[in-house]
Every structure is written in C-alpha cells, then in structure tokens.
Design a protein around this motif. Structure first.
Motif, short mmCIF file in Angstrom:
data_model
loop_
_atom_site.label_atom_id
_atom_site.label_comp_id
_atom_site.label_asym_id
_atom_site.label_seq_id
_atom_site.Cartn_x
_atom_site.Cartn_y
_atom_site.Cartn_z
N THR A 137 0.88 -1.31 0.02
CA THR A 137 0.28 0.18 -0.05
C THR A 137 0.96 1.40 0.01
O THR A 137 0.96 2.03 -0.65
N TYR A 138 2.21 0.97 0.53
CA TYR A 138 2.85 2.26 0.82
C TYR A 138 3.36 2.76 -0.29
O TYR A 138 3.73 3.61 -0.80
N TYR A 141 1.09 4.35 -2.57
CA TYR A 141 0.37 5.52 -2.81
C TYR A 141 2.02 6.57 -2.63
O TYR A 141 1.92 7.50 -3.36
N ALA A 189 -4.02 11.38 -1.92
CA ALA A 189 -3.65 11.17 -0.42
C ALA A 189 -5.27 10.81 -0.02
O ALA A 189 -6.03 9.85 0.31
N PHE A 192 -6.30 7.02 -1.32
CA PHE A 192 -6.25 6.37 -0.78
C PHE A 192 -6.69 6.04 1.00
O PHE A 192 -6.71 5.12 1.37
N SER A 196 -8.58 2.36 0.22
CA SER A 196 -7.22 1.45 1.11
C SER A 196 -6.51 1.39 2.47
O SER A 196 -7.66 2.30 3.43
N ILE A 198 -4.34 2.12 4.61
CA ILE A 198 -3.01 2.62 4.51
C ILE A 198 -2.94 2.89 6.23
O ILE A 198 -1.80 3.61 6.60
N THR A 209 0.84 14.38 3.11
CA THR A 209 0.97 13.90 2.10
C THR A 209 1.96 15.42 1.64
O THR A 209 2.72 15.73 0.28
#
Length: 267
Positions: A137-138, A141, A189, A192, A196, A198, A209
């Motif tokens: 995920t990161y 991102y 951002a 996500f 997600s 996150i 972000t």
C-alpha cells in the motif's frame, strides 16, 4: 513522446510484478537499480566505477542497502552495520594517503555522499515493501503521489505558470506548477484514505502528503542541480525517452525515507 510512452509501459510491465511479489526478487532488483544509479552519478562526476575507489563505493552502497530483516547475517561478522560503513569510510581516507593525494578528499567525499544518497533512498524502498500488511500500500501510495505531483506540476504549470520557481536550477518549473503538484498529491491522499488500508487519519495523511509532495519536488530539483553542475541532460540512457535510473527515481529517493522519518507507517 511515443518513445516515452512505450518505455513507460514496458518498464511498468517489468517492474510492477517485482513490487507485488516482493521478497528476495525485489531486493535483487533494487540492488541492481541502485548500482546503476550510483554508476550514473559517478559517471557524471567523472569518477570511474571500475577502480579501487569505485569498488569501495559499490561496497558501501550494497552495505547501506542491506535489509533489516537479514541483519542477523551482518551480526555474524561481530560488527554492526554502522561500524562496517565507517570502516569503508576509513578505507577511502587511507586511500588518499596511499595515492599521495592523487585521490583527493573532495573525491572521497563525492563517493561517500553518492553512496549514501542513493543507498538510503533505495534501502527504504526495500524496507517499505517489507512492512507487514501495508508494505504494498505504501509503495503504491509513494508512486502515485510522485506521479500525481509530477503530472500536476507539469500540466498546471503549463496552463497557469507565470512565476519561475528556481530558474537557476530548472528554468521551466513554476511556483504555480509546484502548488498544482501538491494539490494533485492531496487528491491521491484522499483516494488512499477511502479506498486502501493505509491506516492513517485523513488530517495526518493530508499533512504528511503535502510534506512528501514538496520534498518529492525538492528531490527532482536536486537532480536538476547536479545535472546542471556537471553539464549533462540526462543521468543515463538505460530508459529511452526517460533517461537513467536517477532520472526516474530522484523524487522517490526523498519520499520513501521521509515516509519512515514521519512515522507514517507506525499508524
């Protein structure tokens, strides 16, 4: 433009499966990319890779890249990672004496800083992907944040840009484009946050972000600065239409470490 699109598609098709799978294949790929990036930087500085000092630089890079999950291997030497790094620094300084200053302090500093700059950035690529549950995920991102920042800065800068951001380093970048890049990153951002795992609150994610988008653009300007200093257009030619590894990962080398420094992954 056609060449850039074709290269981007081929590179993504090759790169994304490694990112998704992770583990040792990704580690090997990151080692390869980082080594090419170091070569590009040394070549710009007119420092040979295939020399004693060049080999020391590669060894320093590989040591910095060594993933934390395999740190038990280094522990078997009886030294810490930091101690081994400092030993290589001492070898650089000793090499100055052996060569009677034909290899200078400035050259030693260039080699050491190059290995640290490239090594730490790519090290956090490995560490981010290895994070349990949220690693992929990161990584996504960070990639989407950078793509959004770059695209937003380019298109909004072309449409509305009037005030030069830093003409001595990158004459085409504008303040309006930079702000547009941050705005587009903020959209990433939000997406996500809602779609997600996150694991951050919206306010914290948005603030982080903004910081990451700004420093991603600084990373891009850093590469522009040293390319201008050394009088080259691209860091390399490994990616037709895009330049070298450094040309594609300059922002990521700033963003991925900052994700950890900001404790974003601690949630």
């Amino acid at each position: 433009m056609k060449q850039r699109i074709i290269t981007a598609i081929v590179a993504a098709a090759f790169f994304i499966p490694f990112v998704i799978y992770g583990k040792w294949p990704l580690v090997l790929l990151v080692y390869a990319m980082a080594t090419v990036a170091l070569y590009e930087l040394l070549r710009m500085g007119k420092q040979p890779l295939f020399s004693f000092d060049g080999i020391l630089s590669v060894l320093l890079l590989w040591l910095i890249l060594f993933p934390s999950k395999y740190m038990h291997v280094i522990a078997q030497t009886g030294f810490s990672k930091l101690e081994l790094v400092y030993m290589i620094v001492l070898l650089f300084l000793a090499y100055m004496v052996v060569t009677k200053n034909r290899f200078t302090f400035e050259q030693a500093g260039f080699h050491i800083l190059s290995a640290i700059y490239v090594g730490i950035g790519f090290y956090y690529f490995i560490e981010t992907r290895n994070a349990p549950d949220v690693g992929i995920t990161y990584i996504l991102y960070a990639l989407f944040l950078i793509w959004a920042t770059d695209s937003g800065a380019y298109f909004i800068g072309r449409a509305f840009g009037k005030h030069k951001l830093w003409p001595e380093i990158s004459p085409n970048k504008t303040v309006e484009g930079a702000l547009g890049g941050v705005l587009c990153a903020a959209v990433v951002a939000v997406l996500f946050f809602f779609f997600s795992n996150i694991g951050l609150g919206l306010w914290r994610l948005m603030m982080s972000t903004v910081v990451l988008s700004v420093f991603g653009q600084i990373g891009d300007l850093v590469e522009s600065a040293y390319k201008r200093h050394y009088g080259v257009k691209d860091a390399g030619k490994i990616l037709p239409g895009h330049g070298g590894i450094l040309d594609r990962f300059d922002s990521l080398l700033f963003v991925l470490p900052l994700i950890h420094f900001l404790k974003m992954m601690a949630g």
